[in-house]
Design an enzyme around this catalytic site. Structure first.
Site, short mmCIF file in Angstrom:
data_model
loop_
_atom_site.label_atom_id
_atom_site.label_comp_id
_atom_site.label_asym_id
_atom_site.label_seq_id
_atom_site.Cartn_x
_atom_site.Cartn_y
_atom_site.Cartn_z
N GLY A 227 0.82 -1.21 0.00
CA GLY A 227 0.00 0.00 0.00
C GLY A 227 0.86 1.26 0.00
O GLY A 227 0.65 2.17 -0.79
N ALA A 228 1.83 1.29 0.90
CA ALA A 228 2.63 2.49 1.06
C ALA A 228 3.83 2.19 1.94
O ALA A 228 3.93 1.11 2.52
CB ALA A 228 1.79 3.59 1.71
N MET A 229 4.74 3.18 2.03
CA MET A 229 5.95 2.99 2.83
C MET A 229 6.31 4.28 3.57
O MET A 229 6.35 5.35 2.98
CB MET A 229 7.10 2.55 1.91
CG MET A 229 8.42 2.38 2.61
SD MET A 229 8.37 1.05 3.85
CE MET A 229 9.53 1.69 5.05
N HIS B 192 -1.90 5.82 8.69
CA HIS B 192 -0.99 4.75 9.14
C HIS B 192 0.47 5.15 8.90
O HIS B 192 1.30 5.08 9.81
CB HIS B 192 -1.33 3.46 8.39
CG HIS B 192 -0.47 2.30 8.75
ND1 HIS B 192 -0.86 1.32 9.64
CD2 HIS B 192 0.78 1.95 8.35
CE1 HIS B 192 0.10 0.43 9.76
NE2 HIS B 192 1.11 0.78 8.98
N GLU B 193 0.77 5.58 7.68
CA GLU B 193 2.17 5.92 7.37
C GLU B 193 2.62 7.12 8.19
O GLU B 193 3.75 7.17 8.67
CB GLU B 193 2.37 6.18 5.87
CG GLU B 193 1.90 5.06 4.94
CD GLU B 193 2.36 3.68 5.34
OE1 GLU B 193 3.45 3.53 5.91
OE2 GLU B 193 1.60 2.71 5.09
N1 B3K Z 1 6.16 -0.72 6.43
C1 B3K Z 1 5.58 -0.87 5.12
C2 B3K Z 1 5.53 -2.28 4.65
C3 B3K Z 1 6.81 -2.77 4.10
C4 B3K Z 1 6.62 -4.15 3.49
C5 B3K Z 1 7.89 -4.73 3.02
N2 B3K Z 1 7.66 -5.96 2.29
C6 B3K Z 1 4.21 -0.29 5.07
C7 B3K Z 1 3.50 -0.19 6.35
O1 B3K Z 1 3.20 -1.14 7.03
O2 B3K Z 1 3.23 0.91 6.74
ZN ZN Z 2 2.91 -0.07 8.82
#
Ligand code: B3K
Ligand code: ZN
Length: 861
Positions: A259-261, A295-296
């Site tokens: 979804g996002a990072m 969330h991010e």
């Molecule tokens: N932290 C990232 C997810 C990374 C997945 C790597 N395979 C998005 C999140 O949970 O906010």
């Molecule tokens: Zn997350």
């Protein structure tokens, strides 16, 4: 012969051999020959003279220690080992990489011509040799050099310099003042449209907000921007947490695995989780975007400021951040509906994961490919574990715990125990036993027995927990068990015990416990495990009448929805054994009353009228009776449609939304669309025009609902609506994903050949995870009749795709294999067919670690 991938174990954790003070990265961008120069200051911890750096798919150009070409080095496919090193030294490493041919969408890659990165979990090692682990925190300075057509050159932190070079290229230099692990590094270079805004934090920091989207998409950016500002405000008011840089950037890209990072100051998002206009996105999409943007953003504190010591601790940041985003959505919208969503995810997907070969605790003990552990268990069950602590402590103590957690660990990489200890120390609540939730996997069962003593006016409930399907079973879990007792009139009965009134929840700490409530004047109806206060399977034999009483009177919207779900479950189970597919008329009457009175929240009403999904129903059976479940669901829906036809018609015509995104209008649309869904099944004369009418709407929620209703009812209009949609939206692949998904869920015998044709559709691209999930993900998930065909063609379709994806994008392949993981739960014929696909993968030349881990586990069952 190549070596089998090896697992890593939590118990083997070793602190890093070196600290890294600063890291200066320079990127000279070029599609196939990007040069990365990394200069860093290392200091050995103790007497280490050897340094092991991670690196994958890199061409090493040079390696210097303190300015000298270093000779004592050894290189393998995944490591660079330097020996005979001094205590402190400067390391300069130059590597060459090829973003253009990187289809794994991990490391540095190209998305529609723009450079972008994805480093979590272990993607930084595809950029340069480094200690690519979350407990190595360092200060980053990043210089990006690129052709001028890449107008924006972005990285984490603040821009400190920019300019043109004599050869026509330009550069930008970024400095991030916050130390961070490599997984939070990000780089983006491309030309975008930008939506800008500002936010002043409560202590007065002026923050520039910038949202970068593909050219021409600016009109679809405002909702994400508004969501971001709401998230910033909410984190200040509920958690007292403020943003800590002068700029916050979000970039939307089309090619993205998740979804996002949450990269520090520079989030990279899947465009599907950013872009929305009412013409192109549904109300549901708007909600999802708000929650993911939140969330991010929330990760900035729970994940970035305090991060994970090692990847086994992933739930430290993910469980907590999911809990926070759920609370954000609930505070801003409907708590009941958000709870329903969260519980559905748990019961449909997490319970299935727990019951399958990939079952793991929220803190896994062993991992082959870390990307395989971004799971519903780590995320959603992890959030449930945080929620249980919140229930046990109460909001005020929970916030004290958060405060202490940040006081102790800001700027550190820590473990789940550190989090629980902060909660425990701040609140004085003993959570020692509670910590078992981090170790045990499998879904605990909680059995409840009740006894009413009319004479003594007492009501006793005995709660027992069992862990037959869990591992390791050491001791009972600490379970907060919420309940409400309803009297005959539907009033709530106070929970009076000898030791006083129960306020929050029963504290279950033993294998079996009995609670006695006093002054209970008549036999109550218990609302057990109210709000799903623990992620367990609850066993209690309710009668349909009791459940209808709960539907009518429970104080919790979630509990009312749950009552209807239970009713459907009971009825489905009865139908499977008896072969009688007729729904109890009491149930139809109760649903009819709900629709007639249009009582309360219409969005909730739409949920109350929704049968459990195939997967949820399936979870109730040891061996899944595929064909029966499909026929029973169809039969039940048809009975609801027929017996409620006139009330649906009336409600459908009497309600009108005004087209806004206000909760009231969203709710009207949700309900009307549910009504249309059922009405389409009755095939009355007015339905065809209602379908066409809705289809012509410029509101995507309304339009898509008509297509969905036509698909589910296999209405004669389907074909024409499909082709109209295609010609209207071909230019917008995010919208076409909705069309791909519905095309794949058509339950007719042509669907498989149709999907094979759709592979050639101009919008389709196997390298794009959104497309693959829309078409094949939907087929496997929402077309059980065709996916589970007994000629095996459905399984072969998925198997063929996995073989291809294994080379293109192993992470996506590994996500797509999920339906095969539960092969043991089907009848003999289907087991054999699925097993054949798994064996085919097991024998594949060049099987990725991602698929290897899952295939091996599936076949070992
Ligand atoms: N932290 C990232 C997810 C990374 C997945 C790597 N395979 C998005 C999140 O949970 O906010
Ligand atoms: Zn997350």
């Amino acid at each position: 012969m190549t070596q089998k991938p090896q697992a890593k174990f939590l118990k083997d954790y070793l602190a890093p051999s070196h600290t890294v003070d600063t890291l200066c990265l320079t990127f000279e961008l070029s599609p196939r020959n990007t040069i990365v120069t990394a200069v860093s200051q290392f200091v050995a911890v103790g007497n280490a003279t050897q340094l092991i750096l991670d690196g994958v798919d890199l061409e090493l150009v040079s390696c210097q220690v303190n300015g000298e070409e270093w000779q004592s080095l050894e290189k393998s496919d995944s490591e660079l080992i330097l020996s005979n090193l001094p205590k402190a030294f400067e390391l300069k490493i130059v590597t060459k990489i090829s973003p253009q041919t990187n289809t794994s969408l991990e490391g540095l890659y190209l998305s529609d011509g723009a450079y972008c990165t994805q480093c979590e979990a272990e993607g930084f090692r595809k950029i340069t040799y480094f200690m690519d682990r979350p407990d190595v925190l360092t200060t980053y300075t990043v210089t990006i050099i690129g052709e001028s057509k890449y107008r924006y050159l972005l990285s984490n932190g603040n821009k400190v310099e920019e300019g043109s070079l004599s050869d026509g290229r330009h550069f930008a230099k970024w400095h991030d003042p916050h130390k961070k692990p490599s997984y939070l590094f990000a780089l983006v270079a491309g030309d975008f449209d930008v939506l800008e805004d500002n936010y002043s934090t409560k202590s007065g920091r002026e923050v520039k907000l910038a949202l970068f989207v593909d050219k021409g998409n600016l009109h679809k950016a405002p909702h994400a921007m508004t969501s971001l500002k709401k998230a910033m405000e909410w984190d200040e008011s509920r958690f007292d947490l403020e943003y800590d840089l002068d700029i916050y950037m979000i970039v939307a890209v089309d090619f993205f695995n998740m979804g996002a990072m949450e990269n520090k100051g520079l989030n990279v998002f899947n465009s599907a989780c950013v872009l929305a206009s009412q013409e192109t996105a549904t109300d549901r999409d708007f909600h999802t975007i708000e929650s993911i943007v939140g969330h991010e953003y929330f990760h900035n504190w729970t994940g970035n400021r305090v991060t994970c010591r090692d990847w086994f601790q992933l739930s430290l940041k993910e469980g907590l951040t999911v809990f926070r985003d759920q609370e954000f959505s609930s505070d801003l919208g409907s708590r009941g509906l958000n709870r329903i969503d969260a519980v559905m995810a748990m019961r449909t997907h997490q319970f299935a994961e727990d019951a399958g070969p990939m079952a793991h605790p929220i803190r896994p003990q062993q991992v082959i490919e870390m990307n395989n552990f971004y799971t519903v268990t780590v995320y959603n069950k992890g959030a449930e574990v945080i929620r249980m602590m919140h229930t046990l402590l109460g909001e005020a103590n929970f916030q004290k715990g958060m405060k202490l957690y940040f006081e102790r660990h800001d700027g550190q990489a820590v473990t789940c125990d550190d989090f629980v200890n902060a909660m425990m120390d701040a609140s004085g609540v003993d959570l020692t036993q509670f910590k078992l939730w981090y170790e045990q996997f499998g879904t605990p069962r909680v059995k409840v027995a009740t006894e009413y003593d009319k004479q003594a006016q007492t009501y006793a409930i005995t709660v027992s927990q069992s862990h037959a399907d869990c591992d390791p079973v050491k001791a009972p879990l600490h379970i907060p068990f919420k309940l409400e007792l309803l009297d005959e009139q539907g009033e709530s009965i106070p929970l009076l015990t000898k030791h006083g009134e129960i306020q929050r929840a029963l504290d279950i700490t033993e294998f079996e416990q009995r609670f006695e409530f006093e002054q209970v004047a008549s036999k109550p109806v218990p609302v057990l495990l109210e709000d799903f206060s623990a992620p367990v399977l609850m066993e209690y034999s309710y009668s349909i009448d009791e459940l209808l009483h709960i539907l009518r009177f429970a104080r919790s919207d979630y509990a009312r929805w749950e009552a209807v779900q239970q009713i459907f479950m009971i009825e489905v189970k009865r139908a499977v054994t008896s072969g009688d597919f007729k729904l109890d008329s009491k149930v139809l009457d109760a649903l009819s009353v709900l629709v007639e009175t249009l009582d309360g929240d219409l969005a909730l009403l739409a949920e109350l009228l929704t049968l459990p999904t195939f997967d949820t129903l399936a979870s109730q059976f040891e061996i899944i009776p595929v064909d029966k479940l499909v026929s029973i669901s169809d039969a039940f829906e048809m009975q609801i449609a027929q017996s409620l036809q006139s009330v649906f018609e009336h409600a459908y015509l009497s309600l009108q939304d005004s087209g806004s995104l206000e909760a009231k209008d969203v709710a009207i649309r949700a309900f009307k669309n549910k009504a249309l869904y059922y009405l389409a099944k009755t095939d009355s004369d007015s339905v065809a025009s209602a379908l066409e009418n809705q289809f012509s709407s410029s509101n995507m929620t309304t339009k898509l609902a008509s297509l969905k209703a036509a698909v589910a009812a296999q209405h004669t209009k389907v074909e024409s609506l499909f082709s109209q949609f295609d010609s209207q939206w071909r230019h917008d692949s995010l919208v076409m994903d909705k069309w791909f998904a519905l095309s794949a869920s058509l339950s007719n015998d042509e669907v498989i050949s149709n999907i094979n044709t759709l592979y050639a559709h101009p919008c389709f691209d196997k390298g794009n995870p959104n497309r693959v999930r829309a078409l094949i993900g939907s087929f496997a998930r929402s077309n059980p009749a065709q996916f589970h065909r007994t000629d095996g063609k459905g399984y072969a379709l998925l198997g063929d795709l996995l073989v291809e994806l294994n080379n293109i994008n192993p992470q996506n392949a590994s996500r797509m294999i999920t339906p095969f993981m539960s092969w043991k739960r089907y009848d003999e014929t289907r087991q054999q067919l699925m097993r054949a696909q798994l064996s085919r993968l097991a024998n594949l030349e060049g099987l990725s670690d991602d698929l290897y881990e899952k295939v091996e586990k599936a076949l070992a069952q």
